[in-house]
Design a protein around this motif. Structure first.
Motif, mmCIF file in Angstrom:
data_model
loop_
_atom_site.group_PDB
_atom_site.id
_atom_site.type_symbol
_atom_site.label_atom_id
_atom_site.label_comp_id
_atom_site.label_asym_id
_atom_site.label_seq_id
_atom_site.Cartn_x
_atom_site.Cartn_y
_atom_site.Cartn_z
ATOM 1 N N PHE A 3 0.874 -1.177 0.000
ATOM 2 C CA PHE A 3 0.000 0.000 0.000
ATOM 3 C C PHE A 3 0.912 1.227 0.000
ATOM 4 N N CYS A 4 0.560 2.200 -0.826
ATOM 5 C CA CYS A 4 1.380 3.408 -0.829
ATOM 6 C C CYS A 4 0.530 4.622 -1.165
ATOM 7 N N GLY A 5 0.703 5.646 -0.355
ATOM 8 C CA GLY A 5 -0.025 6.899 -0.585
ATOM 9 C C GLY A 5 0.668 7.779 -1.609
ATOM 10 N N MET A 6 1.868 7.380 -2.018
ATOM 11 C CA MET A 6 2.642 8.201 -2.959
ATOM 12 C C MET A 6 2.393 7.724 -4.386
ATOM 13 N N ASP A 7 2.789 8.579 -5.309
ATOM 14 C CA ASP A 7 2.484 8.261 -6.697
ATOM 15 C C ASP A 7 3.709 8.451 -7.590
ATOM 16 N N CYS A 8 4.845 7.996 -7.119
ATOM 17 C CA CYS A 8 6.090 8.193 -7.877
ATOM 18 C C CYS A 8 5.907 7.628 -9.291
ATOM 19 N N GLN A 9 6.306 8.409 -10.257
ATOM 20 C CA GLN A 9 5.997 8.034 -11.646
ATOM 21 C C GLN A 9 6.702 6.769 -12.111
ATOM 22 N N TYR A 10 7.810 6.433 -11.461
ATOM 23 C CA TYR A 10 8.596 5.274 -11.906
ATOM 24 C C TYR A 10 8.124 3.963 -11.297
ATOM 25 N N CYS A 11 7.259 4.030 -10.289
ATOM 26 C CA CYS A 11 7.080 2.855 -9.425
ATOM 27 C C CYS A 11 5.803 2.065 -9.717
ATOM 28 N N GLY A 12 5.962 0.760 -9.820
ATOM 29 C CA GLY A 12 4.843 -0.113 -10.165
ATOM 30 C C GLY A 12 3.769 -0.216 -9.097
ATOM 31 N N ILE A 13 4.101 0.092 -7.836
ATOM 32 C CA ILE A 13 3.068 -0.009 -6.790
ATOM 33 C C ILE A 13 2.551 1.373 -6.395
ATOM 34 N N ARG A 14 2.767 2.356 -7.256
ATOM 35 C CA ARG A 14 2.271 3.716 -6.984
ATOM 36 C C ARG A 14 0.766 3.689 -6.734
ATOM 37 N N HIS A 15 0.316 4.669 -5.988
ATOM 38 C CA HIS A 15 -1.083 4.720 -5.558
ATOM 39 C C HIS A 15 -2.070 4.577 -6.720
ATOM 40 N N GLY A 37 8.576 -1.067 2.647
ATOM 41 C CA GLY A 37 7.199 -0.988 2.179
ATOM 42 C C GLY A 37 6.891 0.338 1.526
ATOM 43 N N GLY A 38 5.688 0.435 1.011
ATOM 44 C CA GLY A 38 5.206 1.707 0.497
ATOM 45 C C GLY A 38 4.961 2.642 1.667
ATOM 46 N N GLU A 39 4.589 3.868 1.375
ATOM 47 C CA GLU A 39 4.257 4.802 2.463
ATOM 48 C C GLU A 39 2.814 4.488 2.873
ATOM 49 N N ASP A 40 2.704 3.510 3.773
ATOM 50 C CA ASP A 40 1.420 2.931 4.158
ATOM 51 C C ASP A 40 0.983 3.498 5.513
ATOM 52 N N LEU A 89 9.209 13.557 -10.991
ATOM 53 C CA LEU A 89 8.977 12.110 -10.874
ATOM 54 C C LEU A 89 8.331 11.727 -9.547
ATOM 55 N N ARG A 90 8.540 12.569 -8.523
ATOM 56 C CA ARG A 90 8.001 12.218 -7.213
ATOM 57 C C ARG A 90 6.802 13.109 -6.857
ATOM 58 N N CYS A 91 6.088 13.517 -7.900
ATOM 59 C CA CYS A 91 4.818 14.223 -7.719
ATOM 60 C C CYS A 91 4.921 15.401 -6.760
HETATM 61 FE FE1 SF4 Z 1 5.557 4.474 -2.886
HETATM 62 FE FE2 SF4 Z 1 8.212 4.104 -2.643
HETATM 63 FE FE3 SF4 Z 1 6.857 3.361 -4.872
HETATM 64 FE FE4 SF4 Z 1 7.198 5.958 -4.358
HETATM 65 S S1 SF4 Z 1 8.842 4.433 -4.787
HETATM 66 S S2 SF4 Z 1 5.283 4.989 -5.038
HETATM 67 S S3 SF4 Z 1 7.065 5.982 -2.133
HETATM 68 S S4 SF4 Z 1 6.659 2.509 -2.844
#
Ligand code: SF4
Ligand code: SAH
Length: 342
Positions: A51-63, A97-100, A163-165
């Protein structure tokens, strides 16, 4: 240019600019062996929540990626994994983990306390949960955590914010400074091959690691994930990440540097190549098999079907291929240890 105790960063960068990859890697490897011997430290990696509240553009588990099947291990499951790992001989765990938001400051503090008690105070715990308030970092340090991993991702402030919104590089570095002030062993690092990054960015990334004298530096190739805004970005060759690894090793002889899973995912021999370019840490992924397939920061991630405990045998063989030997001890960073005795 570089010995185990003195580094001239300008000379290192000048050398990097002209050296062939083979030469650069050879030099970094020789330096790594002169400081760390042939040892490669093992860290048991637990990916406890996607679970992640962030939406980093590169990341597959982004919100915003609604295709991800979300999971969260319970504190009991995380504790059991570390107990099992402790029995198998591991002495360091990385909880990532994500920012959960479910993992509040207090819940993580209780978790740390339980792990330390159940593993008889014999393990080092590294957290990697993204940016948190300074007071939370203080609470977790007091609860027994030892190390924190938080890559700055790129030293280009505009690229970082994009990239990190909107989260600034400055804020990321402030959080890393907070950790340092509070006595943590601090790890950071960056991805290599982000769209918009240049050779100068990579050099600045390495110099930032030097300036911040990070105790640990994780470097991995960026691998575009199909369900992200960067899906169409080109895949850059692993060689760029190997060169960056060698450069950081020459700048930070004492740092602990992992041979990252992303490198092994991009190239079957990626982790061996990283170990031969100055990396001295491996992180078997002991996340349960039924959920680890859902922690896909990038596609084609390796070691998803086997237990991390089985992976250790495979890692042992891979390590020997580059004339190194795995070591189960805590493996504190020598740079952090020397800072503690100042
Ligand atoms: Fe979340 Fe980290 Fe992915 Fe960013 S890189 S969306 S903070 S898990
Ligand atoms: N949420 C925490 C920790 C999990 S992300 C944080 O962001 O710090 C761990 C790392 O995965 C990130 O620091 C980033 O460098 C890396 N990562 C994310 N997406 C990636 C991708 N597509 N390719 C390669 N590495 C990626």
């Amino acid at each position: 240019m570089t010995t185990a105790t003195s580094v001239d960063p300008k000379a290192v960068v000048a050398y990097y600019r002209t050296a062939s990859t083979g030469e650069l890697i050879q030099r970094a490897d020789a330096l790594c062996r002169s400081v760390h011997g042939d040892k490669v430290w093992l860290r048991g990696l637990v990916e406890f929540s996607n679970f992640c509240g962030m939406d980093c553009q590169y990341c597959g588990i982004r919100h915003s990626n609604s295709k991800v099947e979300r999971y969260r291990l319970t504190p009991e499951q995380i504790i059991d994994l570390t107990v099992q790992g402790h029995e198998a001989g591991l002495r360091t765990f990385v909880l990532q983990g994500g920012e959960d938001p479910w993992f509040t400051a207090d819940r993580v503090a209780q978790l740390l306390d339980s792990i330390k008690t159940r593993t008889k105070g014999e393990v080092a715990i590294t957290l990697s949960l993204g940016i948190r308030p300074r007071e939370t970092f203080r609470l977790w340090k007091n609860a027994g955590a030892d190390r924190y991993l938080m890559r700055f991702e790129t030293s280009d402030p505009d690229l970082h914010a994009r990239l990190r919104c909107g989260v600034s590089l400055e804020r990321r570095l402030e959080a890393l400074d907070d950790l340092r002030d509070l006595g943590w062993e601090v790890g950071s690092g960056f991805m290599v091959g982000l769209p918009g990054e240049t050779e100068e960015t990579r050099i600045r990334n390495a110099l930032l690691c030097y300036e911040k004298h990070f105790d640990m530096v994780g470097i991995g190739p960026f691998i575009p994930h199909p369900e992200t805004p960067l899906a169409q970005a080109p895949q850059q060759p692993l060689e760029l990440a190997l060169r960056a690894t060698a450069l950081v090793r020459l700048l930070l002889p004492l740092a602990n540097m992992p041979a990252t899973t992303a490198a092994g995912s991009l190239d079957k021999q990626g982790r061996e190549k990283m170990m031969a370019a100055g990396a001295n840490v491996l992180m078997p992924n002991i996340t349960p098999e039924d959920v680890k397939k859902n922690y896909l920061l990038y596609p084609n991630k390796i070691c998803l079907d086997e237990s991390g405990f089985e992976c250790i045998n495979c890692l042992d063989i891979r390590t020997h291929l580059v004339q190194k030997t795995i070591d189960y001890a805590r493996g504190d960073s020598p740079s952090w240890r020397s800072g503690q005795s100042e």
